[in-house]
Every structure is written in structure tokens, then in C-alpha cells.
Design a protein around this motif. Sequence first.
Motif, PDB file in Angstrom:
ATOM      1  N   ALA A  76      -1.072  11.393   3.189  1.00 16.95           N
ATOM      2  CA  ALA A  76      -0.359  11.644   3.250  1.00 16.95           C
ATOM      3  C   ALA A  76       0.573  12.560   2.545  1.00 16.95           C
ATOM      4  CB  ALA A  76       0.366  11.088   4.663  1.00 16.95           C
ATOM      5  N   GLY A  77       1.005  13.482   1.545  1.00 10.70           N
ATOM      6  CA  GLY A  77       1.069  13.556   0.414  1.00 10.70           C
ATOM      7  C   GLY A  77       0.436  14.420  -0.180  1.00 10.70           C
ATOM      8  N   ALA A  78       0.956  14.598  -1.950  1.00  7.97           N
ATOM      9  CA  ALA A  78       0.251  15.549  -2.431  1.00  7.97           C
ATOM     10  C   ALA A  78      -0.857  14.809  -3.359  1.00  7.97           C
ATOM     11  CB  ALA A  78       1.187  16.408  -3.640  1.00  7.97           C
ATOM     12  N   LYS A 271      10.314   5.050  -4.751  1.00  4.04           N
ATOM     13  CA  LYS A 271      10.309   6.667  -5.332  1.00  4.04           C
ATOM     14  C   LYS A 271      10.672   7.099  -3.988  1.00  4.04           C
ATOM     15  CE  LYS A 271       5.382   8.020  -5.437  1.00  4.04           C
ATOM     16  NZ  LYS A 271       4.963   8.877  -5.255  1.00  4.04           N
TER      17      LYS A 271
HETATM   18  C1  3PG Z   1       3.385  12.834  -3.404  1.00  2.00           C
HETATM   19  O1  3PG Z   1       2.403  12.567  -4.294  1.00  2.00           O
HETATM   20  O2  3PG Z   1       3.380  13.362  -2.084  1.00  2.00           O
HETATM   21  C2  3PG Z   1       4.791  12.452  -3.320  1.00  2.00           C
HETATM   22  O3  3PG Z   1       4.893  11.425  -4.805  1.00  2.00           O
HETATM   23  C3  3PG Z   1       5.684  11.049  -2.219  1.00  2.00           C
HETATM   24  O4  3PG Z   1       4.691   9.668  -2.466  1.00  2.00           O
HETATM   25  P1  3PG Z   1       5.243   9.157  -1.196  1.00  2.00           P
HETATM   26  O5  3PG Z   1       4.413   9.223  -0.200  1.00  2.00           O
HETATM   27  O6  3PG Z   1       5.127   7.510  -1.774  1.00  2.00           O
HETATM   28  O7  3PG Z   1       6.403   9.182  -1.005  1.00  2.00           O
END
Ligand code: 3PG
Length: 307
Positions: A76-78, A271
Motif C-alpha cells: 500500500a504505497g509507491a 518515516k
Molecule cells: C511509499 O513508498 O509509498 C512511501 O515511502 C510511504 O511508505 P510507508 O507506507 O512505509 O509510510
Amino acid sequence: MKVLIATEKPFAKIAVDGIRKEIEAAGYELALLEKYTDKAQLLDAVKDANAIIIRSDIIDNEVLDAAKELKIVVRAGAGYDNVDLEAATAHGVCVMNTPGQNSNAVAELAFGLMIMAVRNFYDGKSGTELMGKKLGIHAYGNVGRNVARIAKGIGMEIYAYDAYCPKEAMEADGIIPVNTAEELYEKCNVVSLHIPATAETKNSINYELVNRMPKNGLLVNTARKEVINEADLLRLMHDRPDLKYVTDIMPVHHAEFAEQCPGRYFSTPKKMGAQTAEANINAGIAAAKQIVGFLKDGCERFRVNKK
Ligand code: 3PG
């Protein structure tokens, strides 16, 4: 079917509720492993999971070996540098990400860090403004585009370098494309990093590159710690007391940065870029929908590993 949310850094409750709704509406069961402190807990939780939703959680060969029933992992993210894609392919597991879903949150945090740095970390001394300054966006993807949108409102002059993005796309957004990373750093007062951690980018932000920045340059990292050559940056900040570095990803050498660069360095403790209710809802629910689409209809949109 059992879907596991395995998040060392949990989603907001409202996002978990939304994910649960999607999963249960599809007739599946949802299990939750949050704030785990030990890999053994993850190895145990994945045993009977058919699908897993993760964030920066590490999915390596050992986890895949333990997850005997696993069909799909959605980050769930990039960035999906936390998943061993080759091992997933070897285990017959599909890996997806949810591009764009948390990018505004990360972009907003980049400006939070930027403003804090140019205002001297709120120490009471006179700082500078961002308006009229040259911003360099290093990689013009989903986060980079949001950074550009916000920078326009602030009144910055915006440059971008992205080897994979057509210049016309940047120009259409009113951004000035440059031909090389070197040119970006030479031109810009502030550089904001939005590159993924790949074999090509790891350690690529080095002494030679950052040293091209003009006097009082500011480097902002909401991307990955691995892209920074930390030894180089420490040495450069020693040689160039005008430079500042702010990051959302704590360096391995955090203590050295903090000690050697007081008033010029800041790292969030954890983060935080994507840590908003909105980003959690967007990315979490997208992940749940992608899992349902994959398990019910075989939809592989956003798959990032080979079959
Ligand atoms: C991502 O790659 O989507 C961001 O770096 C966010 O990462 P996280 O879900 O660990 O906060």
C-alpha cells in the motif's frame, strides 16, 4: 480467503475499517498484525494468509517460504524495494503497489521539511522564503508532480530532471526540464528527491553531485535513505557549512549528522511522509480493491513482478 494486514507502522483506524469493509464485502476474512517488533511474529501471521497488505514491511524469501497459501502481496504505497520480487515470482506470488495513492501526503511533508529548514529550524533567527527560489524536482513521478503543484502556489521557479519522463509532459505542467541531474543541482537552491531505491539510484546522491548546488543549498529527502551516499554527504556538509539536509528517512549515520551538522540537519524519527489518514485510506482501500480484483477476476493491473 484470508487477507492479512501486516504493518509495523499501522494505518489510521479509519483506513483499517475501510479495508475491512472491502474485504468482508467480498466474502473474505481480515486479519491484522500491527506494530510487530519481531520477524517471528510476521512469519507466524503469514502462515495461512492468501493475501497480504503491507507498507515498508520486508517481504523476503523467508517470509515467502513461511506463507504457504500466499497468492498476492500488495504494497500500500509507491516504493516496493522492500519486497524481494524475484523470490515472489519464484514462489508464484503476485506483487503490486498502489501508485499515486499517498503521493500528496509525501509532497506536503517535503514542504514541511523545506520551510522548517529555510526558517533555521525555528531557532528565532531570520530565515529565508521559498518564493522566488529555484526548486529542483529529482524524478517527476506522482510525488514530484504534487511537489510541483504546491511549489507553484508558493511561487517557486520549478525545474525537474527525470530520465524516464518526456520533457513535453513537464513543459505541459509549466515545469522547466533539464537534461541531467548535474544540471538540476547546479541550478537549484532547493533539491527535492523523489527517486526510487534501485540498483541504479542507490548511493547516487554523492559528494560530486550535491557539491554542484549553489551557496546555501538545501537537499530534501522524502524518498529513500539508500539513494544517499551518507559518507559522501557527511564529508560534503563538513566541507560546505552552508549546506542543509532534511530527511524523512533517518540515515544510518543519524548520530553523526546530528552531531556534526547542528542547525543544518533534521530527520523525522520515523518515516512520516505517507502517515496521514487520507493517504492511509487511499492506499489501504486501493490495496484491498486490488486484492479482491485479483482473487475474483485475475486482474493484474499494478503488478510489479514478473510471472
Ligand atoms: C511509499 O513508498 O509509498 C512511501 O515511502 C510511504 O511508505 P510507508 O507506507 O512505509 O509510510
